[in-house]
Design a protein around this motif. Structure first.
Motif, PDB file in Angstrom:
ATOM      1  N   VAL A 108      22.374  17.376  16.181  1.00  0.00           N
ATOM      2  CA  VAL A 108      23.820  17.439  15.953  1.00  0.00           C
ATOM      3  C   VAL A 108      24.526  16.374  16.790  1.00  0.00           C
ATOM      4  O   VAL A 108      25.405  15.652  16.290  1.00  0.00           O
ATOM      5  CB  VAL A 108      24.363  18.841  16.294  1.00  0.00           C
ATOM      6  N   HIS A 109      24.133  16.259  18.046  1.00  0.00           N
ATOM      7  CA  HIS A 109      24.754  15.257  18.924  1.00  0.00           C
ATOM      8  C   HIS A 109      24.425  13.843  18.469  1.00  0.00           C
ATOM      9  O   HIS A 109      25.270  12.943  18.543  1.00  0.00           O
ATOM     10  CB  HIS A 109      24.303  15.476  20.369  1.00  0.00           C
ATOM     11  N   ARG A 110      23.204  13.617  17.992  1.00  0.00           N
ATOM     12  CA  ARG A 110      22.835  12.287  17.514  1.00  0.00           C
ATOM     13  C   ARG A 110      23.641  11.881  16.295  1.00  0.00           C
ATOM     14  O   ARG A 110      23.951  10.693  16.119  1.00  0.00           O
ATOM     15  CB  ARG A 110      21.339  12.252  17.180  1.00  0.00           C
ATOM     16  N   LEU A 111      23.975  12.854  15.458  1.00  0.00           N
ATOM     17  CA  LEU A 111      24.702  12.529  14.223  1.00  0.00           C
ATOM     18  C   LEU A 111      26.198  12.405  14.440  1.00  0.00           C
ATOM     19  O   LEU A 111      26.834  11.470  13.938  1.00  0.00           O
ATOM     20  CB  LEU A 111      24.410  13.591  13.161  1.00  0.00           C
ATOM     21  N   PHE A 112      26.803  13.337  15.162  1.00  0.00           N
ATOM     22  CA  PHE A 112      28.258  13.326  15.333  1.00  0.00           C
ATOM     23  C   PHE A 112      28.714  12.550  16.564  1.00  0.00           C
ATOM     24  O   PHE A 112      29.857  12.111  16.628  1.00  0.00           O
ATOM     25  CB  PHE A 112      28.789  14.766  15.412  1.00  0.00           C
ATOM     26  N   GLY A 113      27.823  12.371  17.546  1.00  0.00           N
ATOM     27  CA  GLY A 113      28.211  11.707  18.789  1.00  0.00           C
ATOM     28  C   GLY A 113      28.783  10.313  18.612  1.00  0.00           C
ATOM     29  O   GLY A 113      29.791   9.967  19.249  1.00  0.00           O
ATOM     30  N   PRO A 114      28.190   9.460  17.741  1.00  0.00           N
ATOM     31  CA  PRO A 114      28.694   8.085  17.611  1.00  0.00           C
ATOM     32  C   PRO A 114      29.956   7.953  16.758  1.00  0.00           C
ATOM     33  O   PRO A 114      30.404   6.830  16.514  1.00  0.00           O
ATOM     34  CB  PRO A 114      27.517   7.355  16.927  1.00  0.00           C
ATOM     35  N   LEU A 115      30.538   9.054  16.297  1.00  0.00           N
ATOM     36  CA  LEU A 115      31.603   8.974  15.297  1.00  0.00           C
ATOM     37  C   LEU A 115      33.006   9.154  15.866  1.00  0.00           C
ATOM     38  O   LEU A 115      33.952   9.366  15.107  1.00  0.00           O
ATOM     39  CB  LEU A 115      31.348  10.011  14.200  1.00  0.00           C
ATOM     40  N   LEU A 145      29.214   4.739   8.173  1.00  0.00           N
ATOM     41  CA  LEU A 145      27.778   4.951   8.048  1.00  0.00           C
ATOM     42  C   LEU A 145      26.974   3.682   8.323  1.00  0.00           C
ATOM     43  O   LEU A 145      25.895   3.745   8.931  1.00  0.00           O
ATOM     44  CB  LEU A 145      27.452   5.485   6.651  1.00  0.00           C
ATOM     45  N   ALA A 146      27.459   2.525   7.893  1.00  0.00           N
ATOM     46  CA  ALA A 146      26.689   1.289   8.058  1.00  0.00           C
ATOM     47  C   ALA A 146      26.391   1.001   9.524  1.00  0.00           C
ATOM     48  O   ALA A 146      25.315   0.497   9.865  1.00  0.00           O
ATOM     49  CB  ALA A 146      27.438   0.116   7.427  1.00  0.00           C
ATOM     50  N   ALA A 147      27.338   1.322  10.394  1.00  0.00           N
ATOM     51  CA  ALA A 147      27.162   1.037  11.826  1.00  0.00           C
ATOM     52  C   ALA A 147      26.534   2.201  12.587  1.00  0.00           C
ATOM     53  O   ALA A 147      26.312   2.092  13.799  1.00  0.00           O
ATOM     54  CB  ALA A 147      28.517   0.692  12.451  1.00  0.00           C
ATOM     55  N   HIS A 148      26.253   3.308  11.916  1.00  0.00           N
ATOM     56  CA  HIS A 148      25.705   4.477  12.601  1.00  0.00           C
ATOM     57  C   HIS A 148      24.257   4.218  12.998  1.00  0.00           C
ATOM     58  O   HIS A 148      23.447   3.765  12.182  1.00  0.00           O
ATOM     59  CB  HIS A 148      25.778   5.702  11.689  1.00  0.00           C
ATOM     60  N   PRO A 149      23.884   4.487  14.245  1.00  0.00           N
ATOM     61  CA  PRO A 149      22.507   4.218  14.688  1.00  0.00           C
ATOM     62  C   PRO A 149      21.455   5.047  13.961  1.00  0.00           C
ATOM     63  O   PRO A 149      20.273   4.690  13.976  1.00  0.00           O
ATOM     64  CB  PRO A 149      22.538   4.555  16.182  1.00  0.00           C
ATOM     65  N   GLU A 150      21.873   6.146  13.317  1.00  0.00           N
ATOM     66  CA  GLU A 150      20.919   7.000  12.601  1.00  0.00           C
ATOM     67  C   GLU A 150      21.102   6.883  11.086  1.00  0.00           C
ATOM     68  O   GLU A 150      20.777   7.822  10.350  1.00  0.00           O
ATOM     69  CB  GLU A 150      21.102   8.459  13.023  1.00  0.00           C
ATOM     70  N   ASN A 151      21.582   5.736  10.588  1.00  0.00           N
ATOM     71  CA  ASN A 151      21.858   5.667   9.146  1.00  0.00           C
ATOM     72  C   ASN A 151      20.589   5.762   8.305  1.00  0.00           C
ATOM     73  O   ASN A 151      20.636   6.192   7.153  1.00  0.00           O
ATOM     74  CB  ASN A 151      22.669   4.414   8.789  1.00  0.00           C
ATOM     75  N   GLY A 152      19.441   5.382   8.861  1.00  0.00           N
ATOM     76  CA  GLY A 152      18.193   5.538   8.128  1.00  0.00           C
ATOM     77  C   GLY A 152      17.840   6.995   7.926  1.00  0.00           C
ATOM     78  O   GLY A 152      17.485   7.426   6.819  1.00  0.00           O
ATOM     79  N   LEU A 153      17.929   7.786   8.996  1.00  0.00           N
ATOM     80  CA  LEU A 153      17.661   9.222   8.902  1.00  0.00           C
ATOM     81  C   LEU A 153      18.669   9.904   7.999  1.00  0.00           C
ATOM     82  O   LEU A 153      18.310  10.753   7.163  1.00  0.00           O
ATOM     83  CB  LEU A 153      17.715   9.842  10.304  1.00  0.00           C
ATOM     84  N   ILE A 154      19.936   9.539   8.137  1.00  0.00           N
ATOM     85  CA  ILE A 154      20.986  10.141   7.312  1.00  0.00           C
ATOM     86  C   ILE A 154      20.727   9.857   5.832  1.00  0.00           C
ATOM     87  O   ILE A 154      20.804  10.759   4.992  1.00  0.00           O
ATOM     88  CB  ILE A 154      22.371   9.616   7.742  1.00  0.00           C
ATOM     89  N   SER A 155      20.398   8.624   5.511  1.00  0.00           N
ATOM     90  CA  SER A 155      20.141   8.257   4.115  1.00  0.00           C
ATOM     91  C   SER A 155      18.945   9.024   3.568  1.00  0.00           C
ATOM     92  O   SER A 155      18.985   9.543   2.450  1.00  0.00           O
ATOM     93  CB  SER A 155      19.898   6.749   4.003  1.00  0.00           C
TER      94      SER A 155
END
Length: 494
Positions: free
Chosen positions: A141-148, A221-231
């Motif tokens: 959860v922190h990895r996904l929402f933290g950078p936003l 999303l493009a700049a998100h460090p986890e965009n590969g996992l999210i996709s």
């Protein structure tokens, strides 16, 4: 599933503006039927100081079955029973995301007809979901929402049974988000990340899901460090679609990257007194050189590939000799800005027929690009990884095959003349490479030879006798009308 959105305000900017943004009146309970159940929207509190909107989704597993009746039974005697024991009713986060996009559709798009200024306002938000599936726990959860941009990301694990703590925690968390964001941005993040956390979808994934992902992820999303996992999780781990999404997100970085650094260099002007003449910015010189080359080629129908926010499209539109102009970019946000720049919504039918804006990727062939007089790639190629250039080459020169192609790119040799650019640095943080004149001519010559073009080179900006011009342009002119060999199959990446 239950979700609340809370905001605070003042007498001048009341919190109840949330009702305008969500298009749901605070004094009423809204009930909307969904294909998989019923969504209720209501306001537990609604004052000028504090307002909370709640979304309660009642999932009906039987409704999910009825929706798919008659599909894929294949005559199997136990097919009807299989409909009731599959996992679809338990993909609750996916169901909530779909309900969120349906119930708050206009808010998700950032639209408010009655108060059009509200969607662009950044406001304090608190979002709570008491029970949320999270395969990966609080850490994910922190990895996904933290950078936003959230000030607080709280994910409290829900125990399997409070009376038996030795059993440990469940895969559910209580989620709390706090921060100052635009409501549309927060809703789009939830729409994408709720099913990603659950790692499950309640419907079959089709190719158009990639477009949905990029639209909802526009701007973050493009700049998100986890965009590969999210996709991967959003697309139900469909390998081909995930690869498509990742490649398109990579290209989005060109349009979404902060352009301040490149603008400072492209338009660099020494501070002068008002009595001194200021030089023409390089970006303007580049557009003028492109327009002159297009006129010289007699082009009337022109493609601007990687059009960004539409500066060149606007310049083309002002010249009536260009009868059809198509701007294409991978970024929906950039295209929206281009449409506003051109004031397309105010144009008459005859004028607007001259301009088309398309969303697309140069990593793939596109039948919509065939048959044009000329194509322009202005400051595009240097934003791609070198291994992706063959795909762009085939999409433009092998598939679309306009009679004339203009390619501009920085001349790295000239970088020593930029006093504000540290030694060894490229002009923009997103540039994957910057070529010397020799390197650019070697690439362009090989492209021309492979695809039946001849190529000439035009300097743009002051042509320094030692290091050349700041921008170099290749003008490709078609000499052969035959196709090339070893072409990719239709619909595949080049």
């Amino acid at each position: 599933m239950f979700l609340t959105i809370t905001t605070t305000g003042t007498a001048e900017n009341p919190a109840t503006d949330l009702g305008f943004l969500l298009h749901k009146h605070p004094d009423r309970v809204r009930v909307e039927n969904q294909s998989h159940g019923t969504a209720h929207v209501f306001y537990p509190e609604a004052t000028a100081e504090r307002c909370t909107a709640a979304l309660l989704l009642e999932v009906d597993p039987v409704a999910l079955v009825r929706r798919g009746q008659g599909k894929g039974r294949g005559g199997a005697p136990d097919a009807a029973l299989a409909q009731y024991v599959n996992d679809r009713p338990y993909a609750a986060s996916s169901l909530l995301a779909v309900a969120l996009s349906g119930v708050f559709r206009t808010a998700l798009k950032g639209q408010c007809a009655l108060r059009p200024e509200l969607p662009e306002q950044v406001r304090p938000l608190r979002i709570e979901i008491p029970v949320l599936p999270a395969r990966g726990g609080a850490e994910l959860v922190h990895r996904l929402f933290g950078p936003l941009g959230w000030d607080l990301v709280q994910a409290e694990a829900v125990p399997l049974d409070e009376q038996f703590p030795e059993w440990g925690d469940s895969r559910y968390v209580r989620l709390v988000l706090e921060g100052e964001l635009r409501l549309a941005d927060a809703l789009r993040q939830l729409y994408v990340l709720l099913p990603v956390l659950d790692d499950s979808k309640h419907y079959w994934i089709a190719p158009d899901e990639v477009d949905k992902l990029l639209r909802a992820g526009d701007g973050w999303l493009a700049a998100h460090p986890e965009n590969g996992l999210i996709s991967s999780r959003y697309l139900a781990r469909h390998k081909r679609l995930t690869q498509d999404a990742i490649e398109r997100l990579e290209l989005v970085r060109l349009a979404e990257a902060d352009g301040s650094e490149v603008e400072e260099i492209d338009n660099a002007v020494d501070e002068t007194r008002d009595t001194e003449e200021r030089p023409v910015p390089l970006a303007v010189q580049r557009r003028e050189a492109i327009l002159a080359a297009l006129r010289g080629a007699g082009a009337a129908r022109v493609l601007d590939l990687g059009c960004g926010q539409g500066q060149l499209v606007q310049a083309l539109f002002k010249d009536v000799s260009f009868t059809e102009i198509v701007g294409m970019d991978v970024s929906v946000r950039a295209l929206n800005i281009a449409a506003k720049r051109l004031r397309l919504e105010r144009m008459g039918e005859r004028q607007s027929a001259r301009v088309t804006l398309l969303q697309g990727s140069l990593a793939y062939t596109d039948k919509r690009l065939a048959g044009y007089d000329a194509a322009v790639l202005s400051e595009v190629i240097e934003h791609l990884d070198l291994e992706r250039l063959p795909a762009l080459e085939y999409a433009v020169f092998g598939s679309a095959r306009p009679r004339t192609v203009l390619v501009t790119t920085p001349n790295v040799e000239y970088n020593v003349r930029w006093e504000t650019l540290p030694a060894g640095h490229v002009r923009h943080g997103d540039h994957r490479f910057e070529w010397t004149r020799e390197e650019f001519r070697a690439w362009a010559g090989q492209v021309a030879q492979r695809h039946g073009y001849e190529v000439a080179y035009v300097p743009i900006g002051d042509d320094d006798p030692e290091v050349g011009p700041p921008t170099q342009m290749a003008v490709f002119t078609q000499t052969e009308t035959i196709g090339t060999t070893n072409t990719p199959k239709e619909g595949e990446a080049a």
